[in-house]
Scaffold this active site. Sequence first.
Site, mmCIF file in Angstrom:
data_model
loop_
_atom_site.group_PDB
_atom_site.id
_atom_site.type_symbol
_atom_site.label_atom_id
_atom_site.label_comp_id
_atom_site.label_asym_id
_atom_site.label_seq_id
_atom_site.Cartn_x
_atom_site.Cartn_y
_atom_site.Cartn_z
ATOM 1 C CG ASN A 86 -1.647 1.338 1.610
ATOM 2 O OD1 ASN A 86 -2.383 1.672 0.979
ATOM 3 N ND2 ASN A 86 -0.930 1.962 2.584
ATOM 4 C CE1 TYR B 34 0.719 7.784 -6.849
ATOM 5 C CE2 TYR B 34 -1.165 8.958 -7.960
ATOM 6 C CZ TYR B 34 -0.654 7.893 -6.851
ATOM 7 O OH TYR B 34 -1.585 7.353 -6.113
ATOM 8 C CE LYS C 45 0.063 4.212 -6.600
ATOM 9 N NZ LYS C 45 0.212 3.428 -5.429
HETATM 10 N N1 LIG Z 1 -5.567 9.008 -1.344
HETATM 11 C C1 LIG Z 1 -5.700 8.660 -2.490
HETATM 12 O O1 LIG Z 1 -6.432 9.348 -3.181
HETATM 13 C C2 LIG Z 1 -5.369 7.610 -3.374
HETATM 14 C C3 LIG Z 1 -5.830 6.858 -4.356
HETATM 15 C C4 LIG Z 1 -5.576 6.068 -5.275
HETATM 16 C C5 LIG Z 1 -4.352 5.124 -4.794
HETATM 17 N N2 LIG Z 1 -3.949 5.737 -3.512
HETATM 18 C C6 LIG Z 1 -2.688 5.155 -3.260
HETATM 19 O O2 LIG Z 1 -2.871 4.370 -1.859
HETATM 20 C C7 LIG Z 1 -1.779 4.126 -0.921
HETATM 21 C C8 LIG Z 1 -1.871 5.054 0.375
HETATM 22 O O3 LIG Z 1 -1.982 6.200 -0.163
HETATM 23 P P1 LIG Z 1 -2.581 7.182 0.906
HETATM 24 O O4 LIG Z 1 -3.473 8.098 0.691
HETATM 25 O O5 LIG Z 1 -3.118 6.426 2.405
HETATM 26 O O6 LIG Z 1 -1.375 8.123 1.477
HETATM 27 P P2 LIG Z 1 -0.514 8.650 2.678
HETATM 28 O O7 LIG Z 1 -1.634 9.053 3.656
HETATM 29 O O8 LIG Z 1 0.410 9.658 2.141
HETATM 30 O O9 LIG Z 1 0.313 7.500 3.181
HETATM 31 C C9 LIG Z 1 1.142 6.963 2.571
HETATM 32 C C10 LIG Z 1 2.025 5.667 3.377
HETATM 33 O O10 LIG Z 1 2.912 5.241 2.691
HETATM 34 C C11 LIG Z 1 4.090 5.295 3.405
HETATM 35 N N3 LIG Z 1 5.432 5.580 2.884
HETATM 36 C C12 LIG Z 1 5.760 6.684 1.984
HETATM 37 N N4 LIG Z 1 6.811 6.617 1.338
HETATM 38 C C13 LIG Z 1 7.263 5.633 2.072
HETATM 39 C C14 LIG Z 1 8.746 4.885 2.005
HETATM 40 N N5 LIG Z 1 9.525 5.414 1.423
HETATM 41 N N6 LIG Z 1 8.986 3.669 2.699
HETATM 42 C C15 LIG Z 1 8.087 3.173 3.475
HETATM 43 N N7 LIG Z 1 6.796 3.874 3.491
HETATM 44 C C16 LIG Z 1 6.531 4.701 2.726
HETATM 45 C C17 LIG Z 1 3.871 6.340 4.692
HETATM 46 O O11 LIG Z 1 4.567 6.158 5.607
HETATM 47 P P3 LIG Z 1 5.824 7.139 6.391
HETATM 48 O O12 LIG Z 1 5.650 8.424 5.783
HETATM 49 O O13 LIG Z 1 5.686 6.840 7.731
HETATM 50 O O14 LIG Z 1 6.933 6.465 5.732
HETATM 51 C C18 LIG Z 1 2.391 6.483 4.775
HETATM 52 O O15 LIG Z 1 2.139 5.318 5.779
HETATM 53 C C19 LIG Z 1 -0.708 4.785 -2.082
HETATM 54 O O16 LIG Z 1 0.169 3.710 -2.731
HETATM 55 C C20 LIG Z 1 -1.324 5.767 -2.882
HETATM 56 O O17 LIG Z 1 -0.652 5.966 -4.360
HETATM 57 C C21 LIG Z 1 -4.370 6.869 -2.905
#
Ligand SMILES: NC(=O)c1ccc[n+]([C@@H]2O[C@H](COP(=O)([O-])OP(=O)(O)OC[C@H]3O[C@@H](n4cnc5c(N)ncnc54)[C@H](OP(=O)(O)O)[C@@H]3O)[C@@H](O)[C@H]2O)c1
Length: 243
Positions: free
Chosen positions: A91, A156, A160
């Site tokens: 994730n 991005y 993806k």
């Molecule tokens: N939010 C949306 O609208 C959306 C839509 C489609 C897909 N997604 C996908 O869903 C997933 C989760 O997104 P989210 O919206 O929950 O984002 P978020 O709130 O920014 O959380 C991202 C998570 O990824 C971790 N992370 C980032 N860089 C990292 C690294 N280098 N090593 C280890 N962990 C890392 C962060 O943890 P730390 O900062 O503690 O490392 C955090 O727990 C992502 O893959 C995103 O692309 C999100």
Amino acid sequence: MAGRLTDRIAIVTGASRGIGRAVGVALGSEGATVVLSGRVEAELVQTASLVREAGGRAEVIPAELADERAIKDLVAKTSERFGRLDILVNNAGITHSAPLEQTRTEDLDRCWAVNARAPFLLCREALPLLRQAERATIVNISSVVGVKGYPLQSAYTASKHALRGMSIALAEELRGSNVRVHVLCPGGVDTEMVSRVRPDIDKGDLIGPGEIAELVLYLVTHRGNAVVDELHIRRATASPWFG
Ligand SMILES: NC(=O)c1ccc[n+]([C@@H]2O[C@H](COP(=O)([O-])OP(=O)(O)OC[C@H]3O[C@@H](n4cnc5c(N)ncnc54)[C@H](OP(=O)(O)O)[C@@H]3O)[C@@H](O)[C@H]2O)c1
């Protein structure tokens, strides 16, 4: 009453907040032991409390997923601690917003490393353990940009698409085995990430992280003859089929 995932071990990356935290809690609510990974230990510890409150067990293993050694370490520690793995949820992810012409090589490399290379390596490292499970599930969180392209999100989007492509190939490789591979392609979810990248979307319209977690729970618990390979999840106010 025992949950549907009692005795199951899951790794969830990006579990310190947002979708990953919600997925961890949902798996915990069914009795799973959830290995929570991310970089910020204090936030992972908060998720661990929520997982325990929901009825699950939690283990915090911080990891910088751009680092191959940290990925190997995460799987090795899970193996040493629990001796098995049933669920892997890739994730963790990052975004980068800029016109392609202004996207620096380091920004492209970073998106690639976290969003595509890390899940690839995690699948590779975890598969020997997953293959030992009676039934195992990999869930890769791609995005609407894994099937479409948006301006200012080329790095991005490329990462993806790559994650989705890798997942399709792996699902074929694992066809008929005990390991199933699924991809989730969400639109805007109410997390820190979307607040940064799409401040234009009305917060009230965003998908709840818990709604995504419910779908992950379905994928990891359902074992009938029907298989859902991929889910496209849009905001109710957005165009159907990501149109
Ligand atoms: N939010 C949306 O609208 C959306 C839509 C489609 C897909 N997604 C996908 O869903 C997933 C989760 O997104 P989210 O919206 O929950 O984002 P978020 O709130 O920014 O959380 C991202 C998570 O990824 C971790 N992370 C980032 N860089 C990292 C690294 N280098 N090593 C280890 N962990 C890392 C962060 O943890 P730390 O900062 O503690 O490392 C955090 O727990 C992502 O893959 C995103 O692309 C999100």
